[in-house]
Design a protein around this motif. Sequence first.
Motif, mmCIF file in Angstrom:
data_model
loop_
_atom_site.group_PDB
_atom_site.id
_atom_site.type_symbol
_atom_site.label_atom_id
_atom_site.label_comp_id
_atom_site.label_asym_id
_atom_site.label_seq_id
_atom_site.Cartn_x
_atom_site.Cartn_y
_atom_site.Cartn_z
ATOM 1 N N GLY A 41 0.788 -1.225 0.000
ATOM 2 C CA GLY A 41 0.000 0.000 0.000
ATOM 3 C C GLY A 41 0.826 1.283 0.000
ATOM 4 O O GLY A 41 0.261 2.377 0.167
ATOM 5 N N ARG A 42 2.129 1.153 -0.168
ATOM 6 C CA ARG A 42 2.997 2.327 -0.180
ATOM 7 C C ARG A 42 3.826 2.352 -1.453
ATOM 8 O O ARG A 42 3.908 1.369 -2.200
ATOM 9 N N GLY A 43 4.454 3.507 -1.716
ATOM 10 C CA GLY A 43 5.372 3.584 -2.842
ATOM 11 C C GLY A 43 6.736 3.030 -2.461
ATOM 12 O O GLY A 43 7.074 2.943 -1.285
ATOM 13 N N PRO A 44 7.547 2.635 -3.454
ATOM 14 C CA PRO A 44 8.889 2.130 -3.157
ATOM 15 C C PRO A 44 9.767 3.198 -2.512
ATOM 16 O O PRO A 44 9.640 4.390 -2.811
ATOM 17 N N ARG B 9 -6.288 8.164 -2.963
ATOM 18 C CA ARG B 9 -5.601 6.895 -2.730
ATOM 19 C C ARG B 9 -6.328 5.754 -3.425
ATOM 20 O O ARG B 9 -5.705 4.847 -3.964
ATOM 21 N N LEU B 90 1.549 5.055 -9.802
ATOM 22 C CA LEU B 90 2.542 5.634 -8.901
ATOM 23 C C LEU B 90 3.182 6.854 -9.543
ATOM 24 O O LEU B 90 3.624 6.809 -10.687
ATOM 25 N N PHE B 104 8.816 8.217 -4.418
ATOM 26 C CA PHE B 104 7.487 7.825 -4.860
ATOM 27 C C PHE B 104 6.400 8.322 -3.920
ATOM 28 O O PHE B 104 6.602 8.411 -2.699
ATOM 29 N N GLY B 105 5.235 8.618 -4.504
ATOM 30 C CA GLY B 105 4.042 8.776 -3.706
ATOM 31 C C GLY B 105 3.508 7.403 -3.329
ATOM 32 O O GLY B 105 4.055 6.374 -3.750
ATOM 33 N N ASN B 106 2.416 7.384 -2.567
ATOM 34 C CA ASN B 106 1.853 6.116 -2.119
ATOM 35 C C ASN B 106 0.869 5.511 -3.109
ATOM 36 O O ASN B 106 0.282 4.467 -2.836
#
Lengths: 114, 113
Positions: A41-44, B9, B90, B104-106
């Motif tokens: 659920g997050r970016g790298p 999101r 992303l 990166f964003g989420n």
Amino acid sequence: KNQVEQSPQSLIILEGKNCTLQCNYTVSPFSNLRWYKQDTGRGPVSLTIMTFSENTKSNGRYTATLDADTKQSSLHITASQLSDSASYICVVSERSQAGTALIFGKGTTLSVSS
Amino acid sequence: EADIYQTPRYLVIGTGKKITLECSQTMGHDKMYWYQQDPGMELHLIHYSYGVNSTEKGDLSSESTVSRIRTEHFPLTLESARPSHTSQYLCASRADSNNSPLHFGNGTRLTVT
């Protein structure tokens, strides 16, 4: 064709154990190689970068290696924790006249269980 | 923690709708990117920008468009969403040095019904 291959595709280990993730690439000319960690659920998020002249680099419990001759890199995780459960992505930069292109691996999904 | 933000999101919309995915960063980076990520697959570059009024298409054929009117803002628009657009999107930015990491964003998880 420039490619980045990661193995294994997925891995399950017990908390406290060590593990090693592999990244093989055919990217040329090579600029650098970076390992990212992606939580669900997050970016790298970047863990470490390896340039051509570097063989080993550590970031806490994470140690990356690079063999530019065989075009292989590994990410070793020591004394794994539950929070290490994530996808680990290897990204290789290709140097070109137009700049740099990033070649992504498909990632290794690591699950650490108690 | 990187200062790059994506909204929404999560988004569930019907086929044919127009949508815009927002991405903003406060780091002053000139380089910004949009990637598509599907389970078990590598990230695919769909658009990138090297500065204001500069946008380029990436490797993955996409029916989306982007704009870069301000340094900090890089929205992605789908004029007519289709079920094949269902994916994770992303956004990322990075400093000018080739050794700089992507921030990166989420992500936005888009579902088109």
